[in-house]
Structures are given as structure tokens and as C-alpha cells.
Design a protein around this motif. Structure first.
Motif, PDB file in Angstrom:
ATOM      1  N   ALA A 143      39.591 -26.670 -43.840  1.00 40.32           N
ATOM      2  CA  ALA A 143      39.946 -25.364 -43.058  1.00 40.32           C
ATOM      3  C   ALA A 143      41.049 -25.157 -43.024  1.00 40.32           C
ATOM      4  O   ALA A 143      41.725 -23.859 -42.077  1.00 40.32           O
ATOM      5  CB  ALA A 143      38.807 -24.824 -43.532  1.00 40.32           C
ATOM      6  N   PRO A 191      45.208 -20.612 -46.468  1.00 35.59           N
ATOM      7  CA  PRO A 191      46.281 -19.307 -46.044  1.00 35.59           C
ATOM      8  C   PRO A 191      45.564 -18.334 -46.035  1.00 35.59           C
ATOM      9  O   PRO A 191      44.307 -18.098 -46.380  1.00 35.59           O
ATOM     10  CB  PRO A 191      46.704 -18.755 -47.142  1.00 35.59           C
ATOM     11  CG  PRO A 191      45.594 -19.781 -48.289  1.00 35.59           C
ATOM     12  CD  PRO A 191      44.698 -20.576 -47.964  1.00 35.59           C
ATOM     13  N   LYS A 192      45.612 -17.025 -44.975  1.00 40.80           N
ATOM     14  CA  LYS A 192      45.152 -16.226 -44.293  1.00 40.80           C
ATOM     15  C   LYS A 192      46.063 -15.200 -45.258  1.00 40.80           C
ATOM     16  O   LYS A 192      46.063 -14.265 -45.662  1.00 40.80           O
ATOM     17  CB  LYS A 192      45.495 -15.879 -42.882  1.00 40.80           C
ATOM     18  CG  LYS A 192      45.188 -16.519 -41.773  1.00 40.80           C
ATOM     19  CD  LYS A 192      45.614 -16.177 -40.817  1.00 40.80           C
ATOM     20  CE  LYS A 192      45.308 -17.366 -39.811  1.00 40.80           C
ATOM     21  NZ  LYS A 192      45.640 -17.025 -38.352  1.00 40.80           N
ATOM     22  N   LEU A 193      44.844 -14.502 -46.157  1.00 48.60           N
ATOM     23  CA  LEU A 193      44.475 -13.833 -47.503  1.00 48.60           C
ATOM     24  C   LEU A 193      43.834 -12.354 -47.190  1.00 48.60           C
ATOM     25  O   LEU A 193      42.102 -12.495 -47.672  1.00 48.60           O
ATOM     26  CB  LEU A 193      44.077 -14.437 -48.832  1.00 48.60           C
ATOM     27  CG  LEU A 193      44.937 -15.697 -49.342  1.00 48.60           C
ATOM     28  CD1 LEU A 193      44.513 -16.140 -50.837  1.00 48.60           C
ATOM     29  CD2 LEU A 193      47.115 -15.579 -48.504  1.00 48.60           C
ATOM     30  N   GLU A 194      44.309 -11.528 -46.557  1.00 49.11           N
ATOM     31  CA  GLU A 194      43.187 -10.172 -46.021  1.00 49.11           C
ATOM     32  C   GLU A 194      43.906  -9.311 -46.506  1.00 49.11           C
ATOM     33  O   GLU A 194      43.231  -7.435 -46.466  1.00 49.11           O
ATOM     34  CB  GLU A 194      43.886 -10.317 -44.753  1.00 49.11           C
ATOM     35  CG  GLU A 194      43.433 -11.258 -43.825  1.00 49.11           C
ATOM     36  CD  GLU A 194      44.105 -11.187 -42.061  1.00 49.11           C
ATOM     37  OE1 GLU A 194      44.780 -10.446 -41.721  1.00 49.11           O
ATOM     38  OE2 GLU A 194      43.146 -12.208 -41.481  1.00 49.11           O
ATOM     39  N   ASP A 198      48.642 -10.238 -49.420  1.00 46.77           N
ATOM     40  CA  ASP A 198      48.799 -11.535 -48.884  1.00 46.77           C
ATOM     41  C   ASP A 198      48.693 -12.755 -50.199  1.00 46.77           C
ATOM     42  O   ASP A 198      49.238 -13.184 -50.213  1.00 46.77           O
ATOM     43  CB  ASP A 198      48.312 -11.538 -47.690  1.00 46.77           C
ATOM     44  CG  ASP A 198      48.902 -10.957 -46.697  1.00 46.77           C
ATOM     45  OD1 ASP A 198      49.085 -10.558 -46.043  1.00 46.77           O
ATOM     46  OD2 ASP A 198      47.069 -11.064 -45.935  1.00 46.77           O
ATOM     47  N   TYR A 249      51.485 -15.260 -51.248  1.00 46.50           N
ATOM     48  CA  TYR A 249      50.933 -16.622 -51.725  1.00 46.50           C
ATOM     49  C   TYR A 249      51.021 -17.334 -52.831  1.00 46.50           C
ATOM     50  O   TYR A 249      51.597 -18.042 -52.734  1.00 46.50           O
ATOM     51  CB  TYR A 249      49.978 -16.741 -50.694  1.00 46.50           C
ATOM     52  CG  TYR A 249      49.029 -18.007 -50.710  1.00 46.50           C
ATOM     53  CD1 TYR A 249      49.482 -18.855 -49.881  1.00 46.50           C
ATOM     54  CD2 TYR A 249      48.717 -18.678 -52.234  1.00 46.50           C
ATOM     55  CE1 TYR A 249      48.927 -20.861 -49.683  1.00 46.50           C
ATOM     56  CE2 TYR A 249      47.421 -19.578 -52.019  1.00 46.50           C
ATOM     57  CZ  TYR A 249      48.195 -20.737 -51.292  1.00 46.50           C
ATOM     58  OH  TYR A 249      47.752 -21.884 -51.217  1.00 46.50           O
TER      59      TYR A 249
END
Length: 104
Positions: free
Chosen positions: A73, A77-80, A84, A88
Motif C-alpha cells: 500500500a 495511487p490516490k484515486l479520489e 484522478d 493515472y
């Protein structure tokens, strides 16, 4: 715990201490963990002391201790949002990053 304001050496010390405590909590000797991880006892000792060892050695120790999920983790990637996700997916292909001019 807030790790953002720690110096790199402080963070290394903290993580190495946590590794040692996790090994002890699982009632393993350094020799046992090293043997199961396929690394040398000196390598594990150096890892717990915060000395430079290969990243693979850390991964091997984490696997044996059942803590691989935290490492997996680490750079997720921060996929909000949908934007995003699109960004990505586009970045998955190899590309160069343009340098910013020095006077910008």
C-alpha cells in the motif's frame, strides 16, 4: 501517529524499532526470522539497527512477519475522482516529465 514532520533518519529508526518489536511479538529470534526470510542474521541485525541493507531484505522480512500489505500500500495511487483515475491510466505509459525553466 504523524510521520510527516520527521527527518528521514528518525523515520528509519522508528520503522526499524517497529520491525524488531513485531519480530519479538511473534516470538521469533533473529535467526528464525532471517532463516525463514532467506537473509543472513547479520543482515537482519543491520536492518533492525537501521543500517543500510537492500530493500529486498526488508520486503522478505515483512513477508515472513505477515506485514506485506503495508508495503504493497506504500505507493498506491490516490484515486479520489474520475479525473484522478484518467490521469493515472494515462501516466501508465512511459513518458518524460518536462523540466520547468529556472526563472519560472
Amino acid at each position: 501517529m504523524d510521520l510527516e514532520f520527521k527527518r528521514p533518519d528518525e523515520l528509519v529508526k522508528l520503522l526499524c524499532e517497529r520491525l524488531r518489536k513485531e519480530r519479538l511479538a511473534q516470538q521469533m529470534t533473529q535467526s528464525e526470522l532471517a532463516g525463514r526470510a532467506g537473509i543472513g542474521v547479520n543482515t537482519l541485525s543491520n536492518l533492525e539497527a537501521g543500517r543500510n541493507v537492500s530493500f529486498e531484505s526488508l520486503v522478505r522480512a515483512a513477508m515472513v512477519l505477515g506485514r506485506l500489505g503495508e508495503l504493497e500500500a506504500l505507493f498506491m495511487p490516490k484515486l479520489e475522482s474520475l479525473d484522478d483515475i484518467v490521469r493515472y491510466e494515462k501516466s501508465a505509459s512511459r513518458q518524460r516529465i518536462k523540466r520547468k525553466p529556472h526563472n519560472a
